[in-house]
Design a protein around this motif. Sequence first.
Motif, short mmCIF file in Angstrom:
data_model
loop_
_atom_site.label_atom_id
_atom_site.label_comp_id
_atom_site.label_asym_id
_atom_site.label_seq_id
_atom_site.Cartn_x
_atom_site.Cartn_y
_atom_site.Cartn_z
N ARG A 74 -10.83 3.56 -4.44
CA ARG A 74 -9.54 2.99 -4.82
C ARG A 74 -8.42 3.38 -3.85
O ARG A 74 -7.32 3.78 -4.26
CB ARG A 74 -9.17 3.39 -6.25
CG ARG A 74 -10.10 2.80 -7.27
CD ARG A 74 -9.60 3.02 -8.65
NE ARG A 74 -10.50 2.38 -9.61
CZ ARG A 74 -10.29 2.35 -10.90
NH1 ARG A 74 -9.23 2.93 -11.42
NH2 ARG A 74 -11.15 1.76 -11.70
N GLY A 75 -8.75 3.34 -2.58
CA GLY A 75 -7.75 3.61 -1.56
C GLY A 75 -7.50 5.08 -1.27
O GLY A 75 -6.77 5.42 -0.35
N GLU A 76 -8.08 5.97 -2.04
CA GLU A 76 -7.89 7.41 -1.83
C GLU A 76 -9.12 7.99 -1.10
O GLU A 76 -10.25 7.70 -1.49
CB GLU A 76 -7.72 8.13 -3.16
CG GLU A 76 -6.47 7.76 -3.92
CD GLU A 76 -5.21 8.25 -3.24
OE1 GLU A 76 -5.21 9.36 -2.69
OE2 GLU A 76 -4.22 7.50 -3.25
N GLU A 77 -8.86 8.78 -0.09
CA GLU A 77 -9.96 9.44 0.62
C GLU A 77 -10.29 10.74 -0.08
O GLU A 77 -9.41 11.47 -0.54
CB GLU A 77 -9.56 9.73 2.06
CG GLU A 77 -10.73 10.25 2.89
CD GLU A 77 -10.38 10.41 4.36
OE1 GLU A 77 -10.10 11.55 4.76
OE2 GLU A 77 -10.37 9.39 5.07
N TYR A 78 -11.57 11.02 -0.21
CA TYR A 78 -12.00 12.29 -0.79
C TYR A 78 -13.22 12.79 -0.04
O TYR A 78 -13.90 12.04 0.65
CB TYR A 78 -12.29 12.14 -2.29
CG TYR A 78 -13.46 11.24 -2.63
CD1 TYR A 78 -14.72 11.77 -2.86
CD2 TYR A 78 -13.30 9.86 -2.70
CE1 TYR A 78 -15.79 10.95 -3.16
CE2 TYR A 78 -14.36 9.04 -3.00
CZ TYR A 78 -15.60 9.58 -3.24
OH TYR A 78 -16.66 8.76 -3.52
N THR A 79 -13.47 14.07 -0.17
CA THR A 79 -14.59 14.72 0.51
C THR A 79 -15.67 15.07 -0.48
O THR A 79 -15.39 15.67 -1.52
CB THR A 79 -14.11 16.00 1.23
OG1 THR A 79 -13.09 15.64 2.16
CG2 THR A 79 -15.26 16.67 1.98
#
Length: 119
Positions: free
Chosen positions: A54-59
């Motif tokens: 949803r457009g958010e980058e996560y690791t």
Amino acid sequence: MSEAESGIEMIVAVIRPEKLGAVKQALAEAGAPSLTVTNVSGRGSQPAKKSQWRGEEYTVDLHQKVKVECVVADIPAEDVVEAISEAASTGEKGDGKIFVLPVSDAVQIRTGTDGVGAV
């Protein structure tokens, strides 16, 4: 009874989930069909992955794995380790680890039998 005298060992393997079927079959063929399986997540030498949702980058730095525990007394732990290792291997990072631990004693709840007879 000391750990060295009990003759009981626990093999703990952390493997890829898709290799569980092959490992279960390999354990049965090695004469060690009894096992406990737990879904776990962890981190080892596999690199973290970056993704977007949803457009958010996560690791993603914790990878989904399966922990397989097998306790043996009348089968050499080395045979069980070899069976798991061969069945779980892809040759890539993240295949997992196998640990062999001494077990000082075991008790079967239903009968009260202890030691090697409980395994």
